[in-house]
Design a protein around this motif. Sequence first.
Motif, short mmCIF file in Angstrom:
data_model
loop_
_atom_site.label_atom_id
_atom_site.label_comp_id
_atom_site.label_asym_id
_atom_site.label_seq_id
_atom_site.Cartn_x
_atom_site.Cartn_y
_atom_site.Cartn_z
N PHE A 1 1.00 -1.14 -0.13
CA PHE A 1 -0.07 -0.10 -0.15
C PHE A 1 0.82 1.17 -0.06
O PHE A 1 1.78 1.52 0.85
CB PHE A 1 -1.11 0.05 1.16
CG PHE A 1 -1.76 -1.07 1.44
CD1 PHE A 1 -3.10 -1.13 0.88
CD2 PHE A 1 -1.40 -2.24 2.05
CE1 PHE A 1 -4.00 -2.18 1.00
CE2 PHE A 1 -2.11 -3.52 2.08
CZ PHE A 1 -3.37 -3.33 1.49
N THR A 2 0.66 2.16 -1.00
CA THR A 2 1.64 3.33 -1.06
C THR A 2 0.95 4.69 -1.25
O THR A 2 0.07 4.80 -1.99
CB THR A 2 2.65 2.89 -2.20
OG1 THR A 2 3.71 4.15 -2.22
CG2 THR A 2 1.87 2.78 -3.49
N ILE B 1 -7.69 -0.27 3.96
CA ILE B 1 -6.57 -1.50 3.98
C ILE B 1 -7.07 -2.58 4.81
O ILE B 1 -6.86 -3.57 4.29
CB ILE B 1 -5.07 -0.85 4.86
CG1 ILE B 1 -4.52 0.29 3.74
CG2 ILE B 1 -4.35 -2.21 5.02
CD1 ILE B 1 -3.18 0.86 4.47
N SER C 1 3.66 -0.98 3.68
CA SER C 1 2.99 0.35 3.56
C SER C 1 4.21 1.31 3.33
O SER C 1 5.11 1.32 4.15
CB SER C 1 2.16 0.49 4.37
OG SER C 1 2.42 0.71 5.57
N MET D 1 -1.99 4.30 8.17
CA MET D 1 -1.51 3.28 7.06
C MET D 1 -0.19 2.68 7.46
O MET D 1 -0.37 1.19 7.10
CB MET D 1 -1.51 3.95 5.69
CG MET D 1 -1.19 3.02 4.42
SD MET D 1 -1.08 3.81 3.06
CE MET D 1 0.52 4.76 3.26
N THR E 1 -0.15 -2.27 8.62
CA THR E 1 0.50 -3.23 7.68
C THR E 1 1.68 -4.07 8.41
O THR E 1 2.13 -3.45 9.59
CB THR E 1 1.04 -2.90 6.39
OG1 THR E 1 2.01 -1.83 6.68
CG2 THR E 1 0.05 -2.44 5.54
#
Length: 261
Positions: free
Chosen positions: A10-11, A183, A197, A207, A211
């Motif tokens: 996830f970016t 997410i 992430s 975020m 992760t």
Amino acid sequence: MTAKPPLLVFTDLDGTLIDHDSYQWDAAQPALRRLHDIGAGVVLASSKTAVEIGTLRDEMGLRHWPAIVENGAGLLPANSAPTGSASSYDALRDVLAKLPGALRDGFHGFGDMSVTGVADITGLPIEAAKRAKMRQFSEPGLWQGDAEARRDFLAALADHGVTGREGGRFLTLSFGNTKADQIDALIAKYHPTQTLSLGDAPNDVEMLQATDHGVIVANPHRPPLPPIKGEAEGKITRTNLPGPTGWNQAVLDHVNALTLT
């Protein structure tokens, strides 16, 4: 894509996967190719609109993965073109319009700007600025008052269910939902073996903590994030290199450490 990915990334975009000044992401191509080769997924997660992210997602070859739009307020499904109404955005603008003038005047949002104004303040080309104004859920802007007035502004918005989150460039207002909320739902859907992430701004902190591993990407254009929960244990690390160069190195290092092939 239904196969369980070995890694789901996830970016954030601006200042992370995309260069803060040039809006280019070429330096991250080696890591993007490596992720593709091992069957990993990449979910773009940004305050950008669905139209903006949809264009970038296609350019990056990531259309078969969903994207988190407008700071988590919405989701662009995989293999889908942006659709939907702007009813949430209209309601948000209505809340702003009803605030006392002394509070409202300190915030200058995209809805208060012309396309040319958005282009000037972001450095985007005109066509890209048009896409940036096609909002459905949230309102980015600049706070032009002092810190005390900003606190009063956010408190007044909170009374109407509106939250403000500080990003790499703008203060973004919405009715809730964060990147971390989206997410959690996507992890439950795809069941990746590992999650990663990457982000650079305060609105990325949740975020990064949602992760298995998070990476704070250096951004010399803003003050660095203060130490956050998870850093002391090594769950969250930082890059020395900025933007897509730092992103590329961090992703390649992470993939190598996981011995994903």
